[in-house]
Design a protein around this motif. Structure first.
Motif, PDB file in Angstrom:
ATOM      1  N   TRP A  35       0.836  -1.209   0.000  1.00 17.17           N
ATOM      2  CA  TRP A  35       0.000   0.000   0.000  1.00 17.17           C
ATOM      3  C   TRP A  35       0.865   1.251   0.000  1.00 17.17           C
ATOM      4  O   TRP A  35       0.510   2.259  -0.601  1.00 17.17           O
ATOM      5  CB  TRP A  35      -0.932   0.019   1.206  1.00 17.17           C
ATOM      6  CG  TRP A  35      -2.184  -0.773   1.042  1.00 17.17           C
ATOM      7  CD1 TRP A  35      -2.589  -1.826   1.816  1.00 17.17           C
ATOM      8  CD2 TRP A  35      -3.230  -0.578   0.084  1.00 17.17           C
ATOM      9  NE1 TRP A  35      -3.798  -2.298   1.383  1.00 17.17           N
ATOM     10  CE2 TRP A  35      -4.220  -1.548   0.322  1.00 17.17           C
ATOM     11  CE3 TRP A  35      -3.415   0.322  -0.961  1.00 17.17           C
ATOM     12  CZ2 TRP A  35      -5.383  -1.644  -0.435  1.00 17.17           C
ATOM     13  CZ3 TRP A  35      -4.582   0.229  -1.720  1.00 17.17           C
ATOM     14  CH2 TRP A  35      -5.541  -0.745  -1.456  1.00 17.17           C
ATOM     15  N   SER A  36       1.984   1.209   0.678  1.00 20.39           N
ATOM     16  CA  SER A  36       2.817   2.413   0.775  1.00 20.39           C
ATOM     17  C   SER A  36       3.730   2.607  -0.439  1.00 20.39           C
ATOM     18  O   SER A  36       4.199   3.709  -0.676  1.00 20.39           O
ATOM     19  CB  SER A  36       3.641   2.400   2.060  1.00 20.39           C
ATOM     20  OG  SER A  36       4.512   1.303   2.069  1.00 20.39           O
ATOM     21  N   THR A  37       3.999   1.562  -1.211  1.00 23.21           N
ATOM     22  CA  THR A  37       4.918   1.696  -2.342  1.00 23.21           C
ATOM     23  C   THR A  37       4.241   1.709  -3.707  1.00 23.21           C
ATOM     24  O   THR A  37       4.788   2.289  -4.642  1.00 23.21           O
ATOM     25  CB  THR A  37       5.963   0.562  -2.326  1.00 23.21           C
ATOM     26  OG1 THR A  37       5.289  -0.700  -2.385  1.00 23.21           O
ATOM     27  CG2 THR A  37       6.833   0.638  -1.092  1.00 23.21           C
ATOM     28  N   ILE A  38       3.092   1.098  -3.839  1.00 23.20           N
ATOM     29  CA  ILE A  38       2.404   1.064  -5.131  1.00 23.20           C
ATOM     30  C   ILE A  38       1.581   2.341  -5.266  1.00 23.20           C
ATOM     31  O   ILE A  38       0.762   2.660  -4.411  1.00 23.20           O
ATOM     32  CB  ILE A  38       1.531  -0.198  -5.261  1.00 23.20           C
ATOM     33  CG1 ILE A  38       2.435  -1.428  -5.239  1.00 23.20           C
ATOM     34  CG2 ILE A  38       0.700  -0.157  -6.539  1.00 23.20           C
ATOM     35  CD1 ILE A  38       1.705  -2.745  -5.205  1.00 23.20           C
ATOM     36  N   GLN A  39       1.808   3.066  -6.353  1.00 24.33           N
ATOM     37  CA  GLN A  39       1.217   4.393  -6.482  1.00 24.33           C
ATOM     38  C   GLN A  39      -0.175   4.425  -7.086  1.00 24.33           C
ATOM     39  O   GLN A  39      -0.951   5.322  -6.791  1.00 24.33           O
ATOM     40  CB  GLN A  39       2.122   5.275  -7.350  1.00 24.33           C
ATOM     41  CG  GLN A  39       3.485   5.522  -6.760  1.00 24.33           C
ATOM     42  CD  GLN A  39       4.244   6.481  -7.636  1.00 24.33           C
ATOM     43  OE1 GLN A  39       3.844   7.624  -7.783  1.00 24.33           O
ATOM     44  NE2 GLN A  39       5.325   6.003  -8.230  1.00 24.33           N
ATOM     45  N   VAL A  40      -0.499   3.475  -7.969  1.00 17.43           N
ATOM     46  CA  VAL A  40      -1.746   3.556  -8.741  1.00 17.43           C
ATOM     47  C   VAL A  40      -2.569   2.287  -8.561  1.00 17.43           C
ATOM     48  O   VAL A  40      -2.045   1.180  -8.611  1.00 17.43           O
ATOM     49  CB  VAL A  40      -1.459   3.752 -10.248  1.00 17.43           C
ATOM     50  CG1 VAL A  40      -2.758   3.916 -11.025  1.00 17.43           C
ATOM     51  CG2 VAL A  40      -0.550   4.949 -10.482  1.00 17.43           C
ATOM     52  N   ALA A  41      -3.867   2.501  -8.377  1.00 16.82           N
ATOM     53  CA  ALA A  41      -4.801   1.374  -8.266  1.00 16.82           C
ATOM     54  C   ALA A  41      -5.948   1.551  -9.245  1.00 16.82           C
ATOM     55  O   ALA A  41      -6.376   2.674  -9.523  1.00 16.82           O
ATOM     56  CB  ALA A  41      -5.353   1.270  -6.852  1.00 16.82           C
ATOM     57  N   ILE A  42      -6.428   0.440  -9.738  1.00 17.43           N
ATOM     58  CA  ILE A  42      -7.686   0.437 -10.480  1.00 17.43           C
ATOM     59  C   ILE A  42      -8.802   0.294  -9.458  1.00 17.43           C
ATOM     60  O   ILE A  42      -8.724  -0.546  -8.554  1.00 17.43           O
ATOM     61  CB  ILE A  42      -7.737  -0.714 -11.502  1.00 17.43           C
ATOM     62  CG1 ILE A  42      -6.882  -0.364 -12.722  1.00 17.43           C
ATOM     63  CG2 ILE A  42      -9.162  -1.036 -11.907  1.00 17.43           C
ATOM     64  CD1 ILE A  42      -6.881  -1.422 -13.808  1.00 17.43           C
ATOM     65  N   VAL A  43      -9.831   1.111  -9.593  1.00 20.04           N
ATOM     66  CA  VAL A  43     -11.021   1.031  -8.746  1.00 20.04           C
ATOM     67  C   VAL A  43     -12.185   0.677  -9.666  1.00 20.04           C
ATOM     68  O   VAL A  43     -12.416   1.347 -10.675  1.00 20.04           O
ATOM     69  CB  VAL A  43     -11.278   2.374  -8.024  1.00 20.04           C
ATOM     70  CG1 VAL A  43     -12.612   2.362  -7.314  1.00 20.04           C
ATOM     71  CG2 VAL A  43     -10.154   2.672  -7.041  1.00 20.04           C
ATOM     72  N   THR A  44     -12.901  -0.391  -9.317  1.00 19.75           N
ATOM     73  CA  THR A  44     -13.991  -0.841 -10.169  1.00 19.75           C
ATOM     74  C   THR A  44     -15.056  -1.545  -9.345  1.00 19.75           C
ATOM     75  O   THR A  44     -14.892  -1.774  -8.146  1.00 19.75           O
ATOM     76  CB  THR A  44     -13.460  -1.754 -11.298  1.00 19.75           C
ATOM     77  OG1 THR A  44     -14.468  -1.937 -12.291  1.00 19.75           O
ATOM     78  CG2 THR A  44     -12.994  -3.104 -10.752  1.00 19.75           C
ATOM     79  N   GLN A  45     -16.146  -1.903 -10.006  1.00 13.64           N
ATOM     80  CA  GLN A  45     -17.246  -2.622  -9.369  1.00 13.64           C
ATOM     81  C   GLN A  45     -17.903  -3.516 -10.408  1.00 13.64           C
ATOM     82  O   GLN A  45     -17.784  -3.265 -11.609  1.00 13.64           O
ATOM     83  CB  GLN A  45     -18.255  -1.644  -8.758  1.00 13.64           C
ATOM     84  CG  GLN A  45     -18.711  -0.504  -9.651  1.00 13.64           C
ATOM     85  CD  GLN A  45     -19.607  -0.901 -10.799  1.00 13.64           C
ATOM     86  OE1 GLN A  45     -20.429  -1.791 -10.656  1.00 13.64           O
ATOM     87  NE2 GLN A  45     -19.468  -0.239 -11.941  1.00 13.64           N
TER      88      GLN A  45
END
Length: 164
Positions: A35-45
């Protein structure tokens, strides 16, 4: 110059506000370090019938995190989500899965006045995934979006640097 009609002439809309039983982080393979090192996340549903698209997304988004909310109706088998997480999703990607249960009252199907309508709560689902994603940057996408294999690298290469 445009004038709005008086408030009495405007239509009145009433939308029901439902609350949903929600299990946040029902399944997750993301460590605090990630969580502290990965900068980008996909958010979906998605709903249960779109789980194959979530599987495909996991295979293509390997460097980033996925925060996904799955909508489960009364006749859906939740064990499928656990099985997919264990055998597919967590093998390919870092993913957190939230589960939202539909409000559906089968006992009152004949009485429309007391029936709880089972609308797909897209905003609620998106907001659950977004609220519980801890990445600095999010990429909000529809479940049918398929990221190209180098998308994470392309996005992170174009993010502002710390001194910018």
């Amino acid at each position: 110059h445009i004038q709005c009609p008086p408030s009495a002439a405007r239509p009145s809309y009433s939308f029901p506000v439902h609350s949903y039983r929600t299990e946040v982080n029902k399944l997750s393979n993301i460590s605090d370090d990630e969580w502290s090192t990965i900068q980008v996340a996909i958010v979906t549903q998605c709903s249960m019938d779109r789980l194959p698209q979530l599987s495909a997304m996991c295979k293509h988004w390997k460097e980033g995190i996925i925060s996904a909310t799955v909508y489960v109706r009364a006749d859906d088998n939740i064990d499928i989500i656990v099985q997919k997480f264990e055998t597919e999703w967590s093998r390919y990607s870092r993913i957190q899965v939230h589960v939202v249960y539909a409000n559906h009252n089968h006992d009152n199907d004949d009485d429309s006045s007391s029936k709880i309508y089972d609308w797909y709560p897209i905003n609620y689902l998106r907001n659950v995934a977004l609220k519980h994603c801890r990445c600095r940057y999010v990429f909000l996408v529809d479940i049918d979006f398929m990221p190209c294999p180098d998308l994470y690298t392309t996005i992170t290469a174009n993010l502002p640097q710390e001194n910018e």
